[in-house]
Design a protein around this motif. Structure first.
Motif, PDB file in Angstrom:
ATOM      1  N   SER A   1       0.918  -1.115   0.123  1.00  0.00           N
ATOM      2  CA  SER A   1      -0.011  -0.107   0.079  1.00  0.00           C
ATOM      3  C   SER A   1       0.728   1.244  -0.058  1.00  0.00           C
ATOM      4  O   SER A   1       2.140   1.121   0.243  1.00  0.00           O
TER       5      SER A   1
ATOM      6  N   HIS B   1       1.468   2.421  -7.113  1.00  0.00           N
ATOM      7  CA  HIS B   1       0.212   3.257  -6.583  1.00  0.00           C
ATOM      8  C   HIS B   1       0.017   4.683  -7.047  1.00  0.00           C
ATOM      9  O   HIS B   1      -1.101   5.149  -6.876  1.00  0.00           O
TER      10      HIS B   1
ATOM     11  N   VAL C   1      -3.665   5.540  -5.486  1.00  0.00           N
ATOM     12  CA  VAL C   1      -4.691   4.449  -4.988  1.00  0.00           C
ATOM     13  C   VAL C   1      -3.958   4.084  -3.682  1.00  0.00           C
ATOM     14  O   VAL C   1      -2.717   3.950  -3.831  1.00  0.00           O
TER      15      VAL C   1
ATOM     16  N   SER D   1      -2.807  -2.556  -2.857  1.00  0.00           N
ATOM     17  CA  SER D   1      -2.388  -3.432  -4.262  1.00  0.00           C
ATOM     18  C   SER D   1      -2.361  -4.919  -3.564  1.00  0.00           C
ATOM     19  O   SER D   1      -1.611  -4.933  -2.558  1.00  0.00           O
TER      20      SER D   1
ATOM     21  N   VAL E   1       1.605  -6.943 -10.285  1.00  0.00           N
ATOM     22  CA  VAL E   1       0.227  -6.459  -9.707  1.00  0.00           C
ATOM     23  C   VAL E   1      -0.881  -7.302  -9.991  1.00  0.00           C
ATOM     24  O   VAL E   1      -1.173  -7.371 -11.311  1.00  0.00           O
TER      25      VAL E   1
ATOM     26  N   HIS F   1      -5.560  -3.586  -7.717  1.00  0.00           N
ATOM     27  CA  HIS F   1      -5.386  -2.341  -6.832  1.00  0.00           C
ATOM     28  C   HIS F   1      -6.910  -2.422  -6.091  1.00  0.00           C
ATOM     29  O   HIS F   1      -7.934  -2.794  -6.709  1.00  0.00           O
TER      30      HIS F   1
ATOM     31  N   ASP G   1     -12.424   1.220  -4.692  1.00  0.00           N
ATOM     32  CA  ASP G   1     -11.021   0.715  -5.095  1.00  0.00           C
ATOM     33  C   ASP G   1     -10.639   1.661  -6.138  1.00  0.00           C
ATOM     34  O   ASP G   1      -9.365   1.835  -6.364  1.00  0.00           O
TER      35      ASP G   1
END
Length: 384
Positions: A150, A187, A195, A198, A207, A210, A218
């Protein structure tokens, strides 16, 4: 605004610190009811614990008084049980709660504690993922394990960079730089918004998705996600000023904030909550961003940009102290020095101890207090 106005606000917050010292003897201040000022506490400090000794270190430096230095040392030492927890978030606690004691007060015990935590944090780096994952002990609303990241995990960065400078061991700097680059690239969106969270493939680091732990949706921009990204990128840049990509990302993120924050300069808890303008504010996210803007005002590559972000930081600080910092004046019977109007966690799946809206948070108060002490000239923004 004159320095006397900043000093007046610092005085109100010092009164709140004194009141907290007299009433909270066990358990770390976490958040407080905005009408009564009563603190909800955590036994070991949780992820927020370092903010409290951080405020005490600042007051020890500011006043030279033994009572603040002794209290900072005591509360810093009480963080020790968290030093080896598997969580990226301990970077917050041990940077502000312990490393700051070295930075501001040259406290040896605090430095040793911070180095112990930093060594453990460095060992959490996952070379397959290219970052420090949240970790099994991370305080989130689900069992995040070791394949989740994150923007909040940038909390690891200041402690790692401080440890590298303190020890001369470049491996700390290397891990901090790799973590910063990877987390930002994962991010930060192309428009400068961020965001929060993840999920990564544990074998490849790719990834998977997200999402958000704490935002409206989200795809929304949770206010504190944007704020964390800004303040920790600024701190990373203070240590690695040659990283032009980070500067581009920091400026893009700061400009996104400034173009989306309301005219009040105080953000809502999530920039995309459809209830706006009737949604909750988040003064904590705003205070974090104030700190970031003041740092950017020292780091930006041109005089015009430095002036722009300094003015933005000052405007943000003014908005917080004029509208959300209690003063115990004739029209306000509350305790002075409380930064109210914070939204800790609005999601229904939040831990009970974090489900607080329109509250005072210890970390929001820390960042406002830091910002005021920067504005008043006690410390330089990029040094903390």
């Amino acid at each position: 605004m004159s320095k006397s106005r900043w000093a007046e606000a610092i005085g109100h917050m010092q009164t709140r610190v004194d009141q907290t010292l007299s009433t909270v003897k066990t358990g770390f201040p976490h958040w407080a009811d905005s009408s009564t000022g009563k603190w909800t506490t955590t036994a070991d400090g949780d992820w927020t614990g370092g903010a409290w000794p951080g405020m005490l270190w600042l007051l020890a430096r500011r006043t030279g008084k033994a009572k603040y230095l002794d209290a900072a040392r005591l509360w810093s030492s009480r963080l020790r049980p968290r030093a080896h927890l598997q969580t990226a978030f301990k970077g917050f606690g041990f940077y502000y709660g312990a490393a700051l004691g070295d930075i501001l007060c040259k406290d040896n015990d605090a430095a040793l504690l911070a180095l112990d935590a930093a060594s453990s944090l460095k060992a959490q780096f996952d070379y397959r993922l290219g970052l420090v994952p949240l970790g099994g002990d991370a305080e989130e609303s689900e069992d995040v394990g070791n394949s989740f990241s994150s923007i909040d995990s940038l909390q690891a960065v200041p402690l790692l960079y401080w440890a590298g400078a303190k020890t001369g061991d470049s491996s700390y700097d290397g891990i901090a730089a790799r973590h910063t680059k990877r987390v930002l690239d994962i991010h930060m969106r192309s428009d400068g918004s961020i965001v929060q969270s993840s999920e990564l493939n544990p074998a490849t680091g790719k990834v998977v998705r997200h999402f958000t732990h704490k935002g409206y949706s989200d795809s929304s921009v949770w206010g504190r996600a944007q704020a964390w990204g800004l303040v920790y990128t600024a701190i990373a840049l203070a240590h690695d000023p040659h990283e032009k990509r980070w500067m581009e990302q920091l400026i893009a993120g700061a400009d996104w904030w400034l173009s989306h924050v309301p005219a009040s300069m105080v953000a809502f808890w999530d920039f995309d909550d459809p209830a706006i303008p009737n949604a909750e504010t988040d003064t904590a996210a705003t205070a974090i961003t104030c700190s970031a803007l003041l740092k950017l005002a020292r780091l930006a590559p041109t005089a015009a940009l430095r002036a722009k972000y300094r003015e933005a930081g000052e405007s943000t600080a003014r908005a917080l102290i004029d509208n959300y910092l209690t003063t115990a004046g004739p029209n306000d019977t509350r305790l002075p020095g409380m930064l109210v109007g914070a939204c800790f966690n609005k999601r229904r799946d939040a831990r009970a101890q974090d489900s607080a809206n329109k509250a005072e948070t210890i970390f929001g108060s820390y960042y406002l207090f830091e910002s005021l002490n920067i504005l008043d000239g006690l410390v330089e923004a990029e040094k903390v």
